[in-house]
Design a protein around this motif. Structure first.
Motif, PDB file in Angstrom:
ATOM      1  N   SER A  62     -35.499   8.152 -12.726  1.00  0.00           N
ATOM      2  CA  SER A  62     -34.086   8.054 -12.359  1.00  0.00           C
ATOM      3  C   SER A  62     -33.759   6.563 -12.291  1.00  0.00           C
ATOM      4  N   GLY A  63     -33.683   5.999 -11.103  1.00  0.00           N
ATOM      5  CA  GLY A  63     -33.551   4.551 -11.000  1.00  0.00           C
ATOM      6  C   GLY A  63     -32.132   4.053 -10.807  1.00  0.00           C
ATOM      7  N   GLU A  64     -32.045   2.762 -10.600  1.00  0.00           N
ATOM      8  CA  GLU A  64     -30.789   2.102 -10.267  1.00  0.00           C
ATOM      9  C   GLU A  64     -29.923   1.868 -11.499  1.00  0.00           C
ATOM     10  N   VAL A  65     -28.617   1.972 -11.285  1.00  0.00           N
ATOM     11  CA  VAL A  65     -27.637   1.644 -12.314  1.00  0.00           C
ATOM     12  C   VAL A  65     -27.168   0.209 -12.069  1.00  0.00           C
ATOM     13  N   PHE A  66     -27.327  -0.662 -13.049  1.00  0.00           N
ATOM     14  CA  PHE A  66     -27.008  -2.078 -12.860  1.00  0.00           C
ATOM     15  C   PHE A  66     -25.585  -2.385 -13.331  1.00  0.00           C
ATOM     16  N   SER A  67     -24.821  -2.988 -12.431  1.00  0.00           N
ATOM     17  CA  SER A  67     -23.413  -3.285 -12.713  1.00  0.00           C
ATOM     18  C   SER A  67     -23.168  -4.749 -13.060  1.00  0.00           C
ATOM     19  N   GLU A  68     -24.201  -5.574 -13.047  1.00  0.00           N
ATOM     20  CA  GLU A  68     -24.031  -6.993 -13.353  1.00  0.00           C
ATOM     21  C   GLU A  68     -24.152  -7.207 -14.863  1.00  0.00           C
TER      22      GLU A  68
END
Length: 342
Positions: A250-256
């Motif tokens: 799964s994991g993190e969604v990066f917005s940068e």
């Protein structure tokens, strides 16, 4: 007077009885017509949906509903099972277990069932990677055909076309394929980093329309694969009609925007900014029914920034068997792994 009254009551009772029977007969007739009508309508609907499936699969138009898609795919799976039984019956006739009187009508023998089609996603300028794979684990020449005939496994590199159609990059791929004959060239796809998820979708559409296999696997061109181990693992899951197997995460969604794994659509993943379950893009496999689903619904299946996330999104809400298989985790170097990232 008493006798006449009794006679009148009997006549009235008989009349009411005849009316009741008449109404009951009319109701039964109407009910029969209604049921017959519904059965005929359902049959017409099934024919219509099958025709729609064939038409839309060939032309890539807007998709029919998810439920109807899965019903039709299930129907086709049943037809495949019947075809397999016919093959077994033909073999039994040849071996003398069944009368041969109708063998003339049985037709040509069906070729060995394809277990898996493996697509190695590659790019322009990656010939060294491809040559390394050919030397390490992908057969070449006659051995590539032997792999298909004996083990039912097809392996091909997958690439699109240059934005400047017919330029030196296109010619290099055509020349390489002329020598090796081990490419799937997606002529309608323009190679670009941001188009990778669409390329993966087009790969599944292409292979399911060209090969009737049990499974279709996507592999990156910097991954080494143990084909025998992969084939054995997939063969152990033949009883699962809608299989999605890989190293699940799964994991993190990066917005940068500066981050390597930046997701432009990060805001669609909620406040927690966490991806849904999906298989790592290094290598994963899906069953025939899921590949058919992608092909049929190609126009409504959206893509995100990353191809592995995009593939995972296509199966949300479906009756899919997710298999988190450690052997597909290429960076783990665990015992029995079928792949290794380099």
């Amino acid at each position: 007077m008493h006798s006449r009254a009794s006679s009148n009551r009997l006549s009235a009772s008989a009349f009411r009885s005849r009316i009741s029977l008449l109404l009951l007969s009319m109701f039964a007739t109407m009910a029969s017509l209604y049921v017959a009508g519904r059965l005929w309508q359902d049959a017409q609907n099934r024919v219509y949906l099958i025709n729609e499936l064939d038409r839309r699969t060939g032309q890539g138009q807007s998709a029919i509903s998810v439920d109807d898609t899965l019903k039709i795919i299930t129907c086709r799976e049943q037809h495949k099972k019947f075809a397999a039984l016919e093959v077994e019956l033909s073999k039994a006739r040849e071996e003398g277990f069944v009368s041969k009187h109708s063998s003339e009508n049985s037709g040509a023998r069906t070729k060995k069932k394809i277990l898996a089609v493996i697509g190695i996603i590659t790019k322009f300028g990656r010939k060294k990677n491809r040559d390394a794979i050919r030397k390490a684990w992908m057969p070449t020449g006659a051995a590539l055909k032997k792999l298909q005939d004996e083990k039912g496994i097809i392996v091909r590199f997958v690439i699109g076309r240059s934005a400047n159609r017919g330029d030196s990059m296109d010619r290099e791929i055509d020349n390489e394929n002329g020598q090796t004959n081990d490419f799937i060239i997606l002529n309608d796809h323009i190679e670009a980093p941001e188009e990778q998820p669409k390329k993966t979708k087009l790969f599944f559409i292409h292979v399911v329309e060209h090969w009737d296999a049990e499974f279709y696997a996507k592999v990156n061109d910097d991954v080494y694969v143990n084909i025998d181990a992969l084939g054995a693992t997939l063969a152990s899951h033949l009883d699962k009609p809608r299989l999605y197997i890989g190293c699940m995460k799964s994991g993190e969604v990066f917005s940068e925007p500066t981050h390597r794994w930046y997701e432009p659509d990060w805001w669609k993943f909620g406040d927690g900014k966490s991806y849904f379950r999906h298989a790592s893009g290094e290598i994963y496999a899906i069953s025939n029914a899921l590949a058919q689903f992608i092909s049929i619904n190609r126009s409504i299946l959206r893509t995100y920034a990353h191809d592995d996330v995009s593939a995972g999104s296509w199966f949300i809400g479906l009756d899919v068997k997710y298999v988190d298989e450690g052997k597909f985790c290429c960076s783990s170097w665990s015992s029995g792994s079928i792949c290794a990232a380099v």
